[in-house]
Write a protein that holds these residues in place. Sequence first.
Motif: not given
Lengths: 357, 280
Positions: A94-120
């Motif tokens: 149900s998610m895009t590639v970006r959302q897939n990659l970010a999912f573990p960090l979203v589950c861990r409630r990381r900061q938006r900026a950090e998530i974007d950086r790591r996914v990148g």
Amino acid sequence: MADIHLESLAHSYDPAATSPEYALKPLDMTWRNGETYALLGPSGCGKSTMLNIISGLIQPSHGRVLFDGDDVTGRGTAARNIAQVFQVPVIYRSMTVRQNLAFPLVCRRRQRAEIDRRVGDVAELLGLQRVLNRPAVALTADQKQLVSLGRALVRDDVSALLLDEPLTVIDPQLKFELRRKLKEVNQAFNITMVLVTHDQNEALTFARSIIVMNHGEIVQQGDPQTLFDNPRTEHVGYFIGSPAMNFLPAAQSADALGVLDGQLQVPMTSAMRGSDDLKIAFRPEHVNLGGEGHRVDARVKRIWFEGLDQVLELDSGGTRFRARLDDWRGTVGDAIELRVMDSHLRVFRDGELLEAR
Amino acid sequence: MKTVYLAIKYLAILLWSSFVLFPFLWAVTTSFKTANGVTGGATWIPWLQYEPSLQGWQSLFGGSGGTDITGPYFNSIIVTGSASLISIVLGTLAAYGLSRFTFKAGFIRNADITFFFISQRIMPPIVLAIPFFLLLRQLGLLDTLAGLILVYIALLLPIAVWVMVDFFNNVPRQLDEMAWLDGCTPMTTFYRVILPNSVPGLIVAGMFCLIFGWNDFFFAFTLTFTDTQLLPVAIVALNSSVTPWWSLSASALISVAPLILLAFVVERFLSRGGLAGAVR
């Protein structure tokens, strides 16, 4: 990040049975932090069971799992902070590639900026930048597997990264590249990596320490060179090396053990006596056209061309064995004079290596 | 050859659609007729064959010789809608539990619990009429919307559980395991990973609930008197010694309209590829 210790660990899928059949027989072992391991063995030998016990997907029927001395046996998968990649790519449809990659960090409630950086970062590492905004279902099978891998790599604090034959669906060219990237990640973040595979090349090139399993047991653990030179059992000898080690049933005389009509001989020792299952073994790589060693005359039966090398199947007095040669040119049926290096002859008694020779 | 095949195909579709559409055509024409138009044999073309009249439609909204069905119509929407919604929410949660976790109570296992739910629909509904009546009377909920909603939840929940257990059993477990590895709790796994992947199942279960709920006459009839009427009961109440075919036809069309609308919407969604493979 942690040392993972398995303490008298064993697992049976039916522990209530009167004589439970063990998928994993009792074992003690430690996975050192930051090390690369390869778990090698045929299908159904307990490799995946062991990984699933470490990640908590399976509760072991016996024994404990310790992370840095901390008992985690009763803890759920999420609490253990293990990343695992399966043989079949698992993506969140149900998610895009970006959302897939970010999912573990979203589950861990990381900061938006950090998530974007790591996914990148991870997208760049795996070459997924151009598909980041596409729905994950629209990817090809090997891209999906990259996404699975990316979800594991996006977390920089994992206790260990368990790779359960993740490269099977990936094409050979990319496979090589990915192994290299995994090693980079291992060095950069000091993450323990365990690679399950039945491809020995993958194991030998990826890991510093190789664990060979068979029938739910660890047969041998060591660095690639040790496993190549001194396989502890015939099984390891068959499994490591391509083509497999030559195992020739030996004839016994009063003071020597011989194969190929006595062309290869090893002095008899006390450790060899009292068994009628004695074999002399040597690697196809330790057979040469000239130089030192026992002389063996043989006839070429088959030839496999492998780039610089040729693998020959040879016949000497009705016994077949294989040799890897790089300087021989000829055809099937040719007679050939070979040397087998004495220092590389091994004796196996009842399927196990005799050490002191 | 290809054109012949195509012609046969279209002919078959044409035959089938006319077979399906004919009753609708009949209902539409009949709804615009009066007593004279109905008795003169089958007629189809307005003004030429019969004199069209709005009497049938007017009687549905308080016109002479009829009742106002607006009230029952909204009652039906409220009861079916809320009962379906609650059933889907509860049923989906129950189904996920039954599909993923192991329950034990004596000799009872997951499969037995699932069968217990299904068995509610195996039983003939009339068996439940008196128990429901007594229960609602005890609670003071006879002839109320709340009472009907409760009863309908009991009827629709098994359908939701049944459909969703089957659906979840086909969602690969690896998806759950991956979510746990990625740091989800069982609850977040359910609503962040499994639920978004289960929309087709939810739609099928929702469709079943809405259809069964909307079409039920039996409980709507036995558990209400005069205060609370649902659409099927109101339609039957239109009947009298001289059967008013015109208003009955009009009400049939009105009552089937929401389901047809729903079918169109769902068909659009499902054909957009909501059912593609999950893993690989």
